[in-house]
Motif scaffolding. Structure first.
Motif, short mmCIF file in Angstrom:
data_model
loop_
_atom_site.label_atom_id
_atom_site.label_comp_id
_atom_site.label_asym_id
_atom_site.label_seq_id
_atom_site.Cartn_x
_atom_site.Cartn_y
_atom_site.Cartn_z
N LEU A 82 -10.44 0.22 -7.60
CA LEU A 82 -11.40 0.80 -8.10
C LEU A 82 -11.43 2.09 -7.31
N SER A 83 -10.24 2.90 -7.30
CA SER A 83 -10.76 4.25 -6.72
C SER A 83 -10.09 5.48 -8.15
N PRO A 84 -10.64 5.91 -8.77
CA PRO A 84 -9.96 6.95 -9.55
C PRO A 84 -9.75 8.13 -8.47
N ALA A 85 -8.28 8.46 -8.68
CA ALA A 85 -8.26 9.57 -7.62
C ALA A 85 -8.01 10.57 -8.79
N ASN A 86 -9.62 11.33 -9.32
CA ASN A 86 -9.61 12.42 -9.66
C ASN A 86 -9.69 13.79 -9.31
N SER A 87 -8.75 14.79 -9.98
CA SER A 87 -9.02 15.76 -8.70
C SER A 87 -10.69 16.32 -8.60
N ARG A 88 -10.55 16.31 -10.10
CA ARG A 88 -11.73 16.99 -10.62
C ARG A 88 -12.64 15.66 -11.67
N TYR A 89 -14.24 15.35 -11.56
CA TYR A 89 -14.88 15.43 -12.73
C TYR A 89 -16.75 15.81 -13.01
N ILE A 90 -16.44 15.78 -13.92
CA ILE A 90 -18.00 16.78 -14.48
C ILE A 90 -18.76 15.66 -15.06
N ALA A 149 -22.97 19.77 -13.24
CA ALA A 149 -22.35 19.11 -12.12
C ALA A 149 -20.31 19.39 -12.13
N ASN A 150 -19.89 19.94 -11.48
CA ASN A 150 -17.89 19.87 -11.25
C ASN A 150 -18.18 18.98 -9.95
N TYR A 151 -16.78 18.17 -10.06
CA TYR A 151 -17.18 17.55 -8.10
C TYR A 151 -15.85 17.78 -8.32
N ASN A 152 -15.82 18.28 -7.22
CA ASN A 152 -14.11 19.37 -6.84
C ASN A 152 -13.71 17.14 -5.55
N ARG A 153 -12.71 17.15 -5.55
CA ARG A 153 -12.94 15.28 -5.68
C ARG A 153 -11.37 15.92 -4.33
N ASN A 154 -11.43 15.05 -3.33
CA ASN A 154 -10.04 14.64 -2.44
C ASN A 154 -9.08 13.59 -2.76
N PRO A 155 -8.41 14.51 -3.54
CA PRO A 155 -7.36 12.80 -4.64
C PRO A 155 -6.22 12.21 -3.02
N GLY A 156 -6.41 12.63 -2.22
CA GLY A 156 -5.59 12.55 -1.14
C GLY A 156 -6.36 11.14 -0.87
N ALA A 157 -7.29 11.31 -0.56
CA ALA A 157 -8.32 10.13 0.67
C ALA A 157 -8.94 8.97 -0.72
N ALA A 158 -8.90 9.45 -1.82
CA ALA A 158 -8.70 8.60 -2.99
C ALA A 158 -7.82 7.04 -2.67
N ALA A 159 -6.97 7.93 -2.67
CA ALA A 159 -5.57 7.03 -2.29
C ALA A 159 -5.49 6.05 -1.43
N ALA A 160 -6.43 6.71 -0.26
CA ALA A 160 -6.52 6.10 0.87
C ALA A 160 -7.58 4.82 0.45
N PHE A 161 -8.75 5.13 0.22
CA PHE A 161 -9.60 3.99 -0.92
C PHE A 161 -8.92 3.16 -1.56
N ILE A 201 -14.93 13.64 -1.64
CA ILE A 201 -15.78 14.34 -2.24
C ILE A 201 -16.31 15.59 -1.53
N ASN A 202 -15.27 17.11 -1.86
CA ASN A 202 -14.64 17.70 -1.20
C ASN A 202 -16.58 19.25 -1.60
N ASN A 203 -16.48 18.97 -2.63
CA ASN A 203 -17.81 19.63 -3.00
C ASN A 203 -18.40 19.59 -4.24
#
Length: 638
Positions: A464-472, A430-442, A404-406
């Motif tokens: 289980l590690s969705p690489a979505n760049s955004r989640y709402i 709530a808008n989640y700006n996520r880090n797809p690269g970190a999700a891929a690492a997980f 999660i970036n922010n």
């Protein structure tokens, strides 16, 4: 004769002019009457306040007279006499109002049951909703408050939506923690400053500051005290998205034209899942048969990596409100709030309310313990990395997750009252700006590596590690009330609350203690929360997964069919973030016999339910269920 006709003509002309003037001025007379009625209502209110002040002054005078009659000679340098009132707990105030002290508290006793199949909740249960003691006061220009809740302190509970870092197959298991959240423990604990020198011509009161554990000013319903709230539980979306209490510093303003503004900077909370960054200590021995973290000593049976704690999260929150119409019988209120959350190294182990939204929800009937929603750890949690990953593309610090970036949050609120009718509603996001690269690492950490150091692919197992760049996450509610006995919510509108605008004690017209029947009201609410982001919803998600379950039990695939099944299931599982969806409708009855005593009944029916996809592989499948929760609360507060 001519003179008589002239006089008659003049009189007739005057009569016609007067009649026309009366017709023309009818609207003006009506306007003047309405203005006079408003002025009379204002004078009555002032007279009522003057009587109350006179009564208080009389009581103080009696206290002073008694002290003078019974005590020794008064020292001219002694502190001024004080006013003591036990009608609101124990309230003590100096005659000059510069010093005040209050001891208060509340006790809520809850009980309820489920009509029909309870799903994963209790069929029936009883408990204490809250059992709090508090101390608050002022020493002008300072003020303070401390509040502690003794009810339902929890220890050693399963947090079923989150991975457990204490097991070998950590991403398939669950946390067991020594947590104390949601009910028991410290609540408000702050000190504030409100100095007359911090005033301005456009302010109704001086600017005030607070530092300590306090509510973030976000959401009208989140700030509503459970003492005065007209539904037993808050709506799903408010519980899932609003930040509630945190440690921080805040400033507030109250304008002369019925507007307010409140801003603050915050960090950790007493209500976090855990206030430690990791569930370990330097005392862990780290030997093979102890199921704890190996730590950083020399005796490490496995290659284990995790963060050294890292930085705590912080967030900035602000809210502005305006009441363009406000009097004893009418109210129009609007407001907007925003919050920015920077997670840093926090995960759902410490900050599950943000990293795993929906994880704590009680389906608007907390006493029954039902929870149908919840995302996986969107921060990617803490996980063991293979030495090949740690020494290669991914560093050891990827174990902190950092997916999660922010987070950006928004709340829009409105309320209106007309005589004994009241309506209120909000929409939260709530808008989640996520880090797809970190999700891929997980994801790769879950799949692992081959013996030759090459990375395993999605055809070798599930992850289980969705690489979505955004989640709402989003949701809202609409609530309506009708006070049968004529009470009016506009009269309890409180702009002076140091947490921000809210509603205080209902003004009871005919108290039970004075021979009346108290205040009786009906309430209804519709609420919704959507934690799903992806192409599949509820039954379609599970049915699609079931149709592709061709590989048999988890393990290394041995056939092309099994390999393809893993690839297909991984694509479906990680096509989005699925925290579930729920829509409720609630009907209730409230009885406030006197100030400080209330009885409430709520019936909450689940209109729509779509189960989530998270780490809890032991959860019951509830999609399509429609339980009805019945809840009763008796509360006393002072």
């Amino acid at each position: 004769m001519l003179k008589k006709w002239a006089v008659g003509g003049v009189a007739l002309g005057a009569l016609l002019v007067a009649t026309g003037a009366q017709a023309v001025d009818a609207d003006a007379i009506d306007k003047r009457l309405r203005a006079l009625e408003a002025e009379i209502a204002k004078l009555r209110k002032e007279a009522k306040e003057a009587k109350a002040q006179a009564a208080a002054a009389s009581t103080k005078a009696t206290n002073v007279a008694n002290a003078a009659a019974k005590g020794p000679a008064v020292d001219p340098h002694a502190p001024p006499p004080v006013f003591v009132d036990v009608r609101r707990g124990l309230y003590v105030e100096s005659e000059d109002k510069n010093f005040a002290f209050k001891v208060g508290g509340r006790l809520f006793v809850d009980g309820g049951g489920t009509a029909g199949s309870p799903g994963n909740s209790w069929q029936s249960n009883v408990g204490f909703g809250q059992a709090r003691l508090e101390v608050e006061g002022r020493m002008k220009p300072w003020f303070y408050k401390m509040q502690y809740d003794f009810a339902n302190t929890t220890v050693q509970l399963w947090n079923t939506n989150l991975p457990n870092a204490n097991t070998e197959f950590l991403w398939r298991r669950n946390y067991v923690t020594d947590r104390n959240f949601l009910w028991g423990g410290w609540r408000d604990a702050y000190v504030g400053l409100q100095d007359p020198r911090l005033s301005a011509p456009w302010l109704a009161e001086p600017v005030y500051f607070k530092i300590g554990s306090q509510y973030e000013s976000f959401s009208l319903e989140a700030l509503a005290s459970s003492k005065y709230r007209d539904t037993i539980e808050r709506p799903l979306a408010v519980d899932a998205i609003a930040p509630f209490r945190h440690l921080g510093i805040a400033a507030g303003m109250i304008g002369k034209d019925n507007w307010t503004a409140h801003f603050g900077l915050y960090s950790l909370s007493f209500q976090d899942l855990n206030m430690r960054p990791v569930n370990t200590s330097s005392g862990n021995p780290g030997i093979q048969f102890v199921p704890t973290y190996p730590g950083w000593g020399s005796d490490k049976p496995v290659a284990w990596y995790q963060p050294w704690g890292g930085g705590a999260y912080w967030e900035a929150t602000g809210r502005v409100t305006w009441a363009p119409l406000l009097d004893d019988h009418r109210l129009v209120h609007v407001g907007v709030a925003g919050s920015y959350h920077q997670p840093n190294s926090s995960t759902a182990y410490t900050d599950d309310r943000n990293a795993a939204p929906g994880n704590r929800l009680g389906s608007e009937a907390n006493v029954l313990g039902s929870n149908f929603l919840g995302t996986p750890d969107l921060s990617c949690g803490r996980f063991a990395q293979d030495p090949y990953l740690a020494s290669g593309t991914w560093t050891t610090y990827n174990a902190a997750g950092n997916c999660i970036n922010n987070i950006e949050k928004l709340d829009v609120e409105a309320a209106a009252s007309y005589n004994n009718f009241f309506v209120q509603g909000e929409w939260l996001l709530a808008n989640y700006n996520r880090n797809p690269g970190a999700a891929a690492a997980f994801a790769q950490a879950q799949l692992g590596v081959n013996s030759n150091g090459s990375l395993k692919g999605p055809d070798t197992g599930l992850y289980l590690s969705p690489a979505n760049s955004r989640y709402i996450a989003s949701g809202g509610y609409v609530q309506g009330e009708w006070w049968i006995t004529g009470e009016e919510k506009s009269q309890s509108y409180d702009m002076k609350d140091k947490n921000g605008v809210t509603f205080g004690q209902l003004k009871i017209k005919d108290p039970f203690s004075k021979g009346g029947w108290g205040a009786w009201g009906l309430v209804g609410r519709w609420s919704v929360l959507n934690l799903n982001n992806g192409p599949y919803q509820g039954g379609s998600l599970y049915n699609t997964l079931l149709s592709t379950a061709l590989a048999g039990p988890p393990g290394a695939p041995t056939t092309p069919t099994a390999q393809q099944a893993y690839v297909t299931q991984n694509a479906i599982i990680n096509s989005g973030i699925y925290g579930g969806y729920q829509q409720n409708v609630t009907a209730g009855v409230n009885w406030y016999p006197d100030n400080g005593v209330a009885f409430q009944f709520n019936a909450t029916h689940v209109l729509s339910l779509k189960s989530p996809l998270n780490w809890n592989n032991q959860a019951s499948y509830e999609s399509g269920s429609h339980p009805t929760f019945l809840e009763l609360r008796a509360k006393v507060y002072f």
